[in-house]
Design a protein around this motif. Structure first.
Motif, PDB file in Angstrom:
ATOM      1  N   TYR A  73       0.817  -1.216   0.000  1.00 49.20           N
ATOM      2  CA  TYR A  73       0.000   0.000   0.000  1.00 49.20           C
ATOM      3  C   TYR A  73       0.855   1.272   0.000  1.00 49.20           C
ATOM      4  O   TYR A  73       0.388   2.354  -0.336  1.00 49.20           O
ATOM      5  CB  TYR A  73      -0.970   0.016   1.191  1.00 49.20           C
ATOM      6  N   ARG A  74       2.144   1.133   0.322  1.00 52.83           N
ATOM      7  CA  ARG A  74       3.042   2.283   0.289  1.00 52.83           C
ATOM      8  C   ARG A  74       3.687   2.471  -1.083  1.00 52.83           C
ATOM      9  O   ARG A  74       4.424   3.421  -1.296  1.00 52.83           O
ATOM     10  CB  ARG A  74       4.163   2.103   1.320  1.00 52.83           C
TER      11      ARG A  74
ATOM     12  N   GLY B 234      -1.769 -12.728   2.170  1.00 47.89           N
ATOM     13  CA  GLY B 234      -2.944 -12.533   3.020  1.00 47.89           C
ATOM     14  C   GLY B 234      -3.015 -11.175   3.674  1.00 47.89           C
ATOM     15  O   GLY B 234      -3.952 -10.886   4.416  1.00 47.89           O
ATOM     16  N   ILE B 235      -2.032 -10.319   3.418  1.00 51.87           N
ATOM     17  CA  ILE B 235      -2.008  -8.988   4.024  1.00 51.87           C
ATOM     18  C   ILE B 235      -2.210  -7.901   2.973  1.00 51.87           C
ATOM     19  O   ILE B 235      -2.876  -6.904   3.208  1.00 51.87           O
ATOM     20  CB  ILE B 235      -0.678  -8.758   4.778  1.00 51.87           C
TER      21      ILE B 235
ATOM     22  N   ALA C 130     -10.583   0.385  -7.568  1.00 51.20           N
ATOM     23  CA  ALA C 130     -10.606  -1.076  -7.674  1.00 51.20           C
ATOM     24  C   ALA C 130      -9.328  -1.672  -7.095  1.00 51.20           C
ATOM     25  O   ALA C 130      -8.240  -1.144  -7.304  1.00 51.20           O
ATOM     26  CB  ALA C 130     -10.767  -1.503  -9.127  1.00 51.20           C
ATOM     27  N   VAL C 131      -9.472  -2.769  -6.364  1.00 52.31           N
ATOM     28  CA  VAL C 131      -8.331  -3.539  -5.858  1.00 52.31           C
ATOM     29  C   VAL C 131      -8.611  -5.013  -6.125  1.00 52.31           C
ATOM     30  O   VAL C 131      -9.754  -5.406  -6.349  1.00 52.31           O
ATOM     31  CB  VAL C 131      -8.105  -3.317  -4.343  1.00 52.31           C
ATOM     32  N   ALA C 132      -7.553  -5.820  -6.095  1.00 52.02           N
ATOM     33  CA  ALA C 132      -7.721  -7.257  -6.364  1.00 52.02           C
ATOM     34  C   ALA C 132      -7.037  -8.077  -5.290  1.00 52.02           C
ATOM     35  O   ALA C 132      -5.978  -7.697  -4.777  1.00 52.02           O
ATOM     36  CB  ALA C 132      -7.147  -7.615  -7.737  1.00 52.02           C
ATOM     37  N   SER C 133      -7.660  -9.204  -4.950  1.00 54.90           N
ATOM     38  CA  SER C 133      -7.014 -10.151  -4.045  1.00 54.90           C
ATOM     39  C   SER C 133      -5.900 -10.851  -4.818  1.00 54.90           C
ATOM     40  O   SER C 133      -5.893 -10.876  -6.047  1.00 54.90           O
ATOM     41  CB  SER C 133      -8.025 -11.161  -3.511  1.00 54.90           C
ATOM     42  N   LEU C 134      -4.952 -11.416  -4.098  1.00 53.64           N
ATOM     43  CA  LEU C 134      -3.747 -11.955  -4.731  1.00 53.64           C
ATOM     44  C   LEU C 134      -3.806 -13.471  -4.856  1.00 53.64           C
ATOM     45  O   LEU C 134      -2.955 -14.197  -4.343  1.00 53.64           O
ATOM     46  CB  LEU C 134      -2.513 -11.525  -3.930  1.00 53.64           C
TER      47      LEU C 134
ATOM     48  N   LYS D  17      -9.052  -5.659   7.299  1.00 50.83           N
ATOM     49  CA  LYS D  17      -8.682  -4.638   8.285  1.00 50.83           C
ATOM     50  C   LYS D  17      -7.878  -3.511   7.641  1.00 50.83           C
ATOM     51  O   LYS D  17      -8.038  -2.340   7.989  1.00 50.83           O
ATOM     52  CB  LYS D  17      -7.871  -5.271   9.420  1.00 50.83           C
ATOM     53  N   LEU D  18      -6.999  -3.879   6.712  1.00 51.08           N
ATOM     54  CA  LEU D  18      -6.219  -2.865   6.012  1.00 51.08           C
ATOM     55  C   LEU D  18      -7.142  -1.950   5.215  1.00 51.08           C
ATOM     56  O   LEU D  18      -7.002  -0.717   5.242  1.00 51.08           O
ATOM     57  CB  LEU D  18      -5.203  -3.544   5.090  1.00 51.08           C
ATOM     58  N   LEU D  19      -8.120  -2.520   4.518  1.00 47.38           N
ATOM     59  CA  LEU D  19      -9.067  -1.720   3.737  1.00 47.38           C
ATOM     60  C   LEU D  19      -9.919  -0.828   4.634  1.00 47.38           C
ATOM     61  O   LEU D  19     -10.289   0.283   4.255  1.00 47.38           O
ATOM     62  CB  LEU D  19      -9.972  -2.637   2.912  1.00 47.38           C
ATOM     63  N   LYS D  20     -10.242  -1.314   5.848  1.00 42.53           N
ATOM     64  CA  LYS D  20     -11.151  -0.587   6.736  1.00 42.53           C
ATOM     65  C   LYS D  20     -10.590   0.762   7.147  1.00 42.53           C
ATOM     66  O   LYS D  20     -11.341   1.679   7.496  1.00 42.53           O
ATOM     67  CB  LYS D  20     -11.443  -1.431   7.991  1.00 42.53           C
ATOM     68  N   ARG D  21      -9.280   0.901   7.089  1.00 46.06           N
ATOM     69  CA  ARG D  21      -8.692   2.187   7.421  1.00 46.06           C
ATOM     70  C   ARG D  21      -9.130   3.283   6.462  1.00 46.06           C
ATOM     71  O   ARG D  21      -9.221   4.443   6.828  1.00 46.06           O
ATOM     72  CB  ARG D  21      -7.169   2.105   7.343  1.00 46.06           C
TER      73      ARG D  21
END
Length: 591
Positions: A203-204, A234-235, A272-276, A286-290
Motif C-alpha cells: 500500500y506504500r 494474506g495482508i 478497484a483492488v484485487a485479491s492476490l 482490516k487494512l481496507l477498513k482504514r
C-alpha cells in the motif's frame, strides 16, 4: 529492541477503531468516530478517533496518540509489552534480539531493492518484445497504463533474469530469498519465463512481488511469487497503492484478477483492488477498513467467483463494512464487461449493487424447486439463519418477500426463526455509555505546543535542527519526556541517517517507555504552518515561549519564598530574593 518494520506492520494490522472500540463505545461522526474519553470523566463526548490517520485525540483533556499509546495507557503497559499485546492480536512474532533485528531490517531492505531492479528488467523486456506487448494491446491496455502499473515481460529463457541480477551484484541466495529464481539439483533457473509480468506493490508503493501470466496454453495460467519476508498474500491487495490516491468516496471495489483491476483503473474506476490469488483474509479487510466504509464485490460470474464472494462476505461484515455485490450479466468478468459496455455501464452496475442479504437470499433461491415441498422447506430453513441477523423491520420486509416467493405463510417462517443471542451484561458494562454530544475544549499551554513544534522541526529539518540547538539546550526544556526526545533526535541525526522517514522511525523506536513514546506521537502530530522565509522567526517565537515560561515559573517560586521569609522576619534573606526577582524580571523584559 523491536524492529521498525515489525512495529509498522503491527500498527498497520491493528486498526485503531477496532482497538479503541474494545474500551470505548464509538459513534461515526463524519470521517471520524467519537466517544467518551477513557482518560477522564465526562458526560458529553470529546474523544475523537481518526481511522484515516490512525490516531486519537481528546479535546477535553488533551490526550492523544496512536494504537500503541492507547494500549500503553489503558492497560498500563510499558512500550514493549504493549507492542507484544498488539502483535499477538494479529499473529505476528516479535523478536527482541537487537542483532537479529538489524539483520532482518537490512535483509528486507535488500529484498525491496532486488524487486525494484527486477521490475525494471521486466518492464524493459516488454518494450523490446513485440509479442509480449501485443498481448496487452490486444486486451486494449494502453501504453500509459502499462507504464503506470509497471507491466513487464519475462523472456522465454531459463536464466536471463539470473544473469542480469548477478551482473547487478546480487547472489543466487538473494534471488532465492526474493522468490525470483528456483534451485533444483544444484541448478538455478528463473521462476518466471515467457510470461507477462504484473509487479505487486504494497500500500506504500513498494514492489514486494510479482505475478506472471502465460502467453500460450501452458499451465499454470497464472504464477505468483512465493511468500517472502516482504510478500504476504494474506495482508496485501493488488492496486491498493493506486486506489488510495483516488478514494474520495471511501469505498473500494474488490475484483479477482490483475486484469480486472488494471482495466477498471484505465476506464477511470480508480478505487478497484484485487485479491492476490487467495481467499479474502481478515488482515486484508482490516487494512481496507482504514480507508473505506463500504466494499463492493465484483468477482467473476462463474461458480468459483460466486463461491469466493460468499467467503468474503462474512469477513467484510465482521470487520464492519457496508457490503454490496455486483452481478455482472452474461457471465462476464469486470474486464470483459467494461471493455464491451464502457465506464458508464459499469458505474450503473455499481449503483445497482445488491445488498448482502438480497444477494444471499437470491443465491439460495437459485437452488429451489417450487414444485418440490422438501426443496422449499430446506430453502426456508437455510435462509432463516440469514434472517435471524436482521433488525425487526428488515425481518418483516424479507419474510414477506420469502413468503410471496414460496407460497409459505409469514407466520410459519417466523416460527422457524430462533431468538437472537443477547449481548451479556458484562460486555455492555465494559463500554462507556454515551448519551449526548458536545465538547469541553482543552487548550494546551503555549510552552507545551512550542516544545513539541521545535522537536518536530528538529526531526524533519537538519539545518533548522542546528539552528535550534544553538539557541535551546536540552536543560531549557520543561517536560522531561521532551528532554529525552531532544537527545534521541540529536543521537539519530549524528548517525547521519539520510532518509527523513527513517529518522522518524528510529526516534520512535528509541522512545521505548510510556511517557516519551506518547509524547513523540503528539510531537509528530503537531501542525506547523510555515510560509516562505518565516521559519527562523517562527522558531524564535517558540523558543521565546519556553524561556518566558521558565523565567515566570522561577519568579513565582522566588515570590513564594519572599512571602515565607517576610512572615518570619528574615529581612536580609528577603532582600536577596527581591534582588533575584528583579533580575528575572529584567530578563523577561529583555526577551
Amino acid at each position: 529492541m523491536i524492529s521498525e518494520e515489525v512495529i509498522q506492520k503491527i500498527k498497520d494490522l491493528n486498526d485503531i477503531v477496532d482497538i479503541v472500540s474494545e474500551k470505548v463505545k464509538l459513534k461515526k461522526a463524519g470521517h471520524n468516530y467519537i466517544g467518551l474519553c477513557p482518560f477522564h470523566n465526562e458526560k458529553t463526548p470529546s474523544f475523537s478517533v481518526s481511522q484515516d490517520k490512525q490516531i486519537y485525540k481528546c479535546f477535553g483533556c488533551g490526550e492523544s496518540g496512536n494504537v500503541i499509546t492507547f494500549i500503553m495507557k489503558t492497560k498500563n503497559l510499558p512500550f514493549v509489552e504493549a507492542v507484544n499485546f498488539l502483535a499477538e492480536k494479529v499473529n505476528i512474532s516479535v523478536e527482541l534480539n537487537q542483532g537479529n533485528d538489524k539483520k532482518n531490517y537490512e535483509q528486507n531492505n535488500k529484498l525491496y531493492k532486488i524487486n525494484v531492479e527486477a521490475a525494471r528488467y521486466f518492464f524493459n523486456n516488454l518494450n523490446q518484445d513485440r509479442k509480449a506487448k501485443q498481448y496487452f494491446l490486444s486486451r486494449k491496455i494502453t501504453e500509459a497504463t502499462m507504464r503506470s502499473f509497471g507491466l513487464g515481460y519475462a523472456k522465454d529463457d531459463w536464466n536471463n533474469l539470473l544473469h542480469y541480477m548477478k551482473n547487478k551484484g546480487y547472489t543466487e541466495l538473494d534471488l532465492i530469498n526474493a522468490g525470483l529464481i528456483i534451485q533444483k539439483n544444484n541448478t538455478f533457473y528463473d521462476r518466471f519465463r515467457n510470461r507477462v509480468i504484473f509487479p505487486v506493490f504494497d500500500y506504500r508503493g513498494r514492489v514486494i512481488g510479482f505475478g506472471g501470466r502465460v502467453l500460450d496454453d501452458s499451465k499454470p495460467k497464472y504464477l505468483n511469487s512465493p511468500e517472502t519476508a516482504v510478500f504476504k498474500k494474506g495482508i496485501n491487495l493488488y492496486g491498493l497503492n493506486f486506489s488510495l490516491k483516488n478514494n474520495i468516496d471511501r469505498f473500494f471495489i474488490i475484483v479477482e484478477g490483475y486484469m480486472d483491476c488494471i482495466t477498471l483503473h484505465q476506464y477511470g474506476i480508480k478505487n478497484a483492488v484485487a485479491s492476490l490469488g487467495t481467499a479474502l483474509t481478515k488482515n486484508q479487510a482490516k487494512l481496507l477498513k482504514r480507508y473505506a466504509d463500504k466494499i463492493i464485490i465484483s468477482y467473476d460470474a462463474d461458480s468459483a467467483g460466486q463461491t469466493a464472494t460468499l467467503r468474503g462476505l462474512k469477513i467484510l461484515k465482521e470487520v464492519g463494512f457496508e457490503v454490496s455485490i455486483i452481478k455482472i450479466p452474461d457471465g462476464k468478468d469486470p474486464d470483459e464487461f467494461v471493455k464491451k459496455n464502457g465506464r458508464e455501464a459499469f458505474i450503473e452496475l455499481i449503483k445497482n449493487a445488491l445488498p448482502v442479504v438480497d444477494y444471499r437470499l437470491n443465491k439460495a433461491f437459485e437452488e429451489v424447486n417450487l414444485k418440490d415441498n422438501e426443496s422449499i422447506i430446506r430453502y426456508i430453513r437455510n435462509v432463516s439463519e440469514i434472517i435471524e441477523e436482521l433488525d425487526p423491520v428488515e425481518k418483516d420486509v424479507y419474510i414477506k418477500r420469502i413468503s410471496e416467493k414460496t407460497g409459505t405463510s409469514e407466520q410459519a417462517i417466523y416460527d422457524l426463526l430462533s431468538e437472537k443471542v443477547q449481548k451479556s451484561g458484562n460486555q455492555i458494562q465494559t463500554m462507556n455509555k454515551m448519551d449526548g454530544y458536545g465538547q469541553n475544549l482543552y487548550v494546551e499551554s503555549a510552552y507545551i505546543k512550542s516544545e513539541r513544534a521545535l522537536l518536530k522541526i528538529m526531526a524533519q529539518n537538519r539545518n533548522m535542527c542546528e539552528y535550534i540547538m544553538a539557541r535551546l539546550k536540552c536543560e531549557d526544556l520543561i517536560i522531561d519526556s521532551h528532554k529525552k526526545i531532544y537527545n534521541n533526535i540529536i543521537s539519530v541525526i549524528e548517525d547521519q541517517v539520510a532518509n527523513s522517514e527513517n529518522i522518524l522511525k528510529k526516534i520512535e523506536i528509541m522512545c521505548n517507555e510510556k511517557e516519551s513514546y506518547s509524547e513523540w506521537i503528539k510531537v509528530i502530530s503537531e501542525d506547523i504552518i510555515f510560509s516562505d522565509g518565516n521559519e527562523k522567526k517562527l522558531i524564535d517565537d517558540f523558543i521565546f515561549n519556553i524561556k518566558k515560561f521558565n523565567l515566570e515559573e522561577s519568579k513565582k517560586e522566588i515570590m513564594k519564598k519572599i512571602k515565607i521569609l517576610g512572615e518570619k522576619g528574615l529581612f536580609e534573606e528577603t532582600l536577596e530574593l527581591i534582588k533575584q526577582s528583579e533580575e528575572l524580571q529584567n530578563k523577561l523584559n529583555n526577551l
